[in-house]
Design a protein around this motif. Sequence first.
Motif, PDB file in Angstrom:
ATOM      1  N   LEU A   1     -34.278   4.406  34.547  1.00 16.74           N
ATOM      2  CA  LEU A   1     -34.792   5.375  35.509  1.00 16.74           C
ATOM      3  C   LEU A   1     -34.571   6.808  35.032  1.00 16.74           C
ATOM      4  O   LEU A   1     -35.388   7.693  35.306  1.00 16.74           O
ATOM      5  CB  LEU A   1     -34.148   5.146  36.877  1.00 16.74           C
ATOM      6  CG  LEU A   1     -34.588   3.852  37.570  1.00 16.74           C
ATOM      7  CD1 LEU A   1     -33.776   3.613  38.838  1.00 16.74           C
ATOM      8  CD2 LEU A   1     -36.067   3.880  37.900  1.00 16.74           C
TER       9      LEU A   1
ATOM     10  N   PHE B   1     -37.480   9.434  34.415  1.00 18.18           N
ATOM     11  CA  PHE B   1     -37.339  10.748  35.046  1.00 18.18           C
ATOM     12  C   PHE B   1     -37.591  11.867  34.019  1.00 18.18           C
ATOM     13  O   PHE B   1     -38.379  12.794  34.262  1.00 18.18           O
ATOM     14  CB  PHE B   1     -35.931  10.852  35.634  1.00 18.18           C
ATOM     15  CG  PHE B   1     -35.582  12.190  36.222  1.00 18.18           C
ATOM     16  CD1 PHE B   1     -36.324  12.716  37.265  1.00 18.18           C
ATOM     17  CD2 PHE B   1     -34.497  12.909  35.742  1.00 18.18           C
ATOM     18  CE1 PHE B   1     -35.990  13.951  37.823  1.00 18.18           C
ATOM     19  CE2 PHE B   1     -34.161  14.137  36.285  1.00 18.18           C
ATOM     20  CZ  PHE B   1     -34.914  14.655  37.334  1.00 18.18           C
TER      21      PHE B   1
ATOM     22  N   TYR C   1     -41.496   3.654  39.952  1.00 21.62           N
ATOM     23  CA  TYR C   1     -40.263   3.512  40.710  1.00 21.62           C
ATOM     24  C   TYR C   1     -40.272   2.232  41.541  1.00 21.62           C
ATOM     25  O   TYR C   1     -39.256   1.564  41.684  1.00 21.62           O
ATOM     26  CB  TYR C   1     -40.035   4.746  41.593  1.00 21.62           C
ATOM     27  CG  TYR C   1     -39.197   5.764  40.877  1.00 21.62           C
ATOM     28  CD1 TYR C   1     -37.826   5.843  41.066  1.00 21.62           C
ATOM     29  CD2 TYR C   1     -39.766   6.619  39.949  1.00 21.62           C
ATOM     30  CE1 TYR C   1     -37.057   6.751  40.373  1.00 21.62           C
ATOM     31  CE2 TYR C   1     -39.008   7.534  39.249  1.00 21.62           C
ATOM     32  CZ  TYR C   1     -37.656   7.593  39.467  1.00 21.62           C
ATOM     33  OH  TYR C   1     -36.891   8.480  38.770  1.00 21.62           O
TER      34      TYR C   1
ATOM     35  N   TYR D   1     -34.534  -1.917  48.603  1.00 28.99           N
ATOM     36  CA  TYR D   1     -35.836  -1.280  48.510  1.00 28.99           C
ATOM     37  C   TYR D   1     -36.652  -1.615  49.756  1.00 28.99           C
ATOM     38  O   TYR D   1     -36.804  -2.784  50.106  1.00 28.99           O
ATOM     39  CB  TYR D   1     -36.561  -1.756  47.260  1.00 28.99           C
ATOM     40  CG  TYR D   1     -37.952  -1.215  47.146  1.00 28.99           C
ATOM     41  CD1 TYR D   1     -38.166   0.104  46.769  1.00 28.99           C
ATOM     42  CD2 TYR D   1     -39.058  -2.010  47.453  1.00 28.99           C
ATOM     43  CE1 TYR D   1     -39.437   0.615  46.673  1.00 28.99           C
ATOM     44  CE2 TYR D   1     -40.329  -1.501  47.360  1.00 28.99           C
ATOM     45  CZ  TYR D   1     -40.512  -0.193  46.971  1.00 28.99           C
ATOM     46  OH  TYR D   1     -41.779   0.316  46.894  1.00 28.99           O
TER      47      TYR D   1
ATOM     48  N   SER E   1     -32.876   5.321  47.903  1.00 27.74           N
ATOM     49  CA  SER E   1     -33.548   6.005  46.807  1.00 27.74           C
ATOM     50  C   SER E   1     -34.504   7.097  47.279  1.00 27.74           C
ATOM     51  O   SER E   1     -35.242   7.655  46.481  1.00 27.74           O
ATOM     52  CB  SER E   1     -34.321   4.995  45.966  1.00 27.74           C
ATOM     53  OG  SER E   1     -35.314   4.358  46.761  1.00 27.74           O
TER      54      SER E   1
ATOM     55  N   GLY F   1     -36.978   6.688  49.497  1.00 28.56           N
ATOM     56  CA  GLY F   1     -38.314   6.153  49.741  1.00 28.56           C
ATOM     57  C   GLY F   1     -38.908   6.568  51.073  1.00 28.56           C
ATOM     58  O   GLY F   1     -40.119   6.795  51.187  1.00 28.56           O
TER      59      GLY F   1
ATOM     60  N   VAL G   1     -40.327  10.060  50.578  1.00 27.95           N
ATOM     61  CA  VAL G   1     -41.505  10.078  49.716  1.00 27.95           C
ATOM     62  C   VAL G   1     -42.729   9.572  50.470  1.00 27.95           C
ATOM     63  O   VAL G   1     -43.810  10.169  50.429  1.00 27.95           O
ATOM     64  CB  VAL G   1     -41.259   9.230  48.460  1.00 27.95           C
ATOM     65  CG1 VAL G   1     -42.539   9.073  47.651  1.00 27.95           C
ATOM     66  CG2 VAL G   1     -40.170   9.852  47.607  1.00 27.95           C
TER      67      VAL G   1
ATOM     68  N   LEU H   1     -30.393   8.609  42.228  1.00 31.13           N
ATOM     69  CA  LEU H   1     -31.786   8.180  42.176  1.00 31.13           C
ATOM     70  C   LEU H   1     -32.612   8.894  43.241  1.00 31.13           C
ATOM     71  O   LEU H   1     -33.751   9.312  42.991  1.00 31.13           O
ATOM     72  CB  LEU H   1     -31.868   6.667  42.370  1.00 31.13           C
ATOM     73  CG  LEU H   1     -33.255   6.039  42.401  1.00 31.13           C
ATOM     74  CD1 LEU H   1     -34.053   6.444  41.177  1.00 31.13           C
ATOM     75  CD2 LEU H   1     -33.151   4.526  42.491  1.00 31.13           C
TER      76      LEU H   1
ATOM     77  N   ASN I   1     -35.827  11.152  42.546  1.00 26.98           N
ATOM     78  CA  ASN I   1     -37.083  10.797  43.192  1.00 26.98           C
ATOM     79  C   ASN I   1     -37.698  11.995  43.906  1.00 26.98           C
ATOM     80  O   ASN I   1     -38.905  12.249  43.820  1.00 26.98           O
ATOM     81  CB  ASN I   1     -36.808   9.664  44.197  1.00 26.98           C
ATOM     82  CG  ASN I   1     -37.939   8.681  44.297  1.00 26.98           C
ATOM     83  OD1 ASN I   1     -39.016   8.898  43.751  1.00 26.98           O
ATOM     84  ND2 ASN I   1     -37.705   7.602  45.009  1.00 26.98           N
TER      85      ASN I   1
ATOM     86  N   ARG J   1     -41.003  14.973  42.757  1.00 25.57           N
ATOM     87  CA  ARG J   1     -42.156  15.208  43.623  1.00 25.57           C
ATOM     88  C   ARG J   1     -42.177  16.607  44.218  1.00 25.57           C
ATOM     89  O   ARG J   1     -43.070  16.943  44.979  1.00 25.57           O
ATOM     90  CB  ARG J   1     -42.163  14.175  44.746  1.00 25.57           C
ATOM     91  CG  ARG J   1     -42.485  12.780  44.250  1.00 25.57           C
ATOM     92  CD  ARG J   1     -42.190  11.752  45.312  1.00 25.57           C
ATOM     93  NE  ARG J   1     -42.713  10.453  44.945  1.00 25.57           N
ATOM     94  CZ  ARG J   1     -42.129   9.605  44.109  1.00 25.57           C
ATOM     95  NH1 ARG J   1     -40.992   9.940  43.543  1.00 25.57           N
ATOM     96  NH2 ARG J   1     -42.673   8.449  43.818  1.00 25.57           N
TER      97      ARG J   1
END
Length: 521
Positions: free
Chosen positions: A29, A33, A159, A178, A205, A207, A210, A240, A244, A248
């Motif tokens: 990762l 990245f 990811y 996840y 992470s 998520g 995001v 992470l 992440n 973005r």
Amino acid sequence: MPSLETILFNCREYLRSNASLNDKRDLLLTLVFLRFIGEKFEDEQQILRQQCLDNGLMDEGEIQDFLDQPGMYSGVAFVPPSARWEELILLPPTKLNSSLDDALIALEDSGEVFKGCVRLGLFTSINLEANVIKKVMDEVSKISHKTFGTERDLIGRVYEYFLKSFAINATKEEGEFYTPHDIVELIAAFIEPFDGTLYDPCCGSGGMFVQCAKYVEEKQGDIMQVNVYGQEVDPATYRLAKMNLAMRGISHHLGDRNASTFSNDMHRGMTFDYIMANPPFNLKKWYDSSLENDSRWADYGLPPEGNANYAWILHMLSKLRPEHGVAGFLLANGALGDGDAKTIRQKLIEADKVEAIIVLPRELFYTTDISVTLWILNQNKRGGRWHDRKLRSRQGEVLFMDLRSWTDNPVKGEQKKKVMFSKEQIQRAVSIYHDWQAEGTDGTNYAQPELYRSVSFEELEKQGFSLVPSRYIEFVDRDSQINYDEVLRDTTQVVQDLLLRQQSNDEALRKALKHLGYDCE
């Protein structure tokens, strides 16, 4: 050109016997990245270089001086020269481990954007053989949004692949988990985090953040108007999340380090407009004696020490903005009727904090096949204007939904995740919720058998303040609609035909054996 999945699989194969699970996760990762921030920075540099030329600046030294100024990059984070992928990929294999670690130090020291994103000393501590690290980097270098699609979608795909791969080998209690995109999208669609502050007390992470950003953009909103706050206990997952979000360009506040939300709230005293969360299911090791008189449960009672479900609920409630905060989060179904937490559940219902309970299908997750529940807490059920909608008062009502039969959208090639929500199903569920909230709806008669029903406080009280949907949603007794006489006549005919066929087969077998000289009489 190989597929993206082939490239990522090759990376994992090169590392099969060269590192521990956690080391492989961090190494892969981190390389991805570096690749992504490097490519994004290179693209922005090319744009700025062209602008220099268009404005008549031709001296290469002056152009380079301009490009080396961090303040010139408004749409992307400035990447220090020693951390740029275009330079790292050209290094001889024997220098890669040390140079990659130097790159991580440069990122850490470059400012707040990348601070805390990476594990310093990662590559020299793992110390992969020169040919192995070179092979992995060559594979990662093939991953480009110019080849595989838009940068944002590509990052999400990479990811997702890695997170699913590593999450499958861990348990939720270990903090490596996840949440599939369709479930996150469902929660976001319910709580509509268009503006203000968004919080996740166990952000993993990142998520939730995001997917929220993607949802806001789809609704033509401005993600810059959403400030995200989160916390994560696991150090690797915390890094992470930082990676992440940094990739973005999502502004975030995750605290200055990883820490337990219960024992060390990194956002103490703050409340938020929206909360999205997927806490560890039935977490056992959450309590210590310092939490006994914590203000978060002062009005409701101490949550069960052996299960954190209601500790998460009360923590999130304490973080909701008192006048209009909305929370959407997942919990194991046991929390709906857990006897150990009945008093707390009753007080939550009496305080009118619970707005909706939605039971989800099994096999939606990668690490467990259990059915879980989406809870919606709302600090304002009084009605009024909300996101361009006119809401009625839902005081004293709770909407129950049972989506366990929504299993007709299969997922192939996964381990435990076998179904997912389609866009149409998400819209259908949200429409049920929004129609129930809408001005003009009769909450006393809002129901569809086997799918949803609005329930009054009085009925909840009669049911002992249980939040199990099957106690309230009507289920059709299909047995009462069966014509048993007709069914039995049909069954008798089928059995008779089978017996005649058996008799015929028996006679044919006896004749065949007799013809061979064997008598079965």
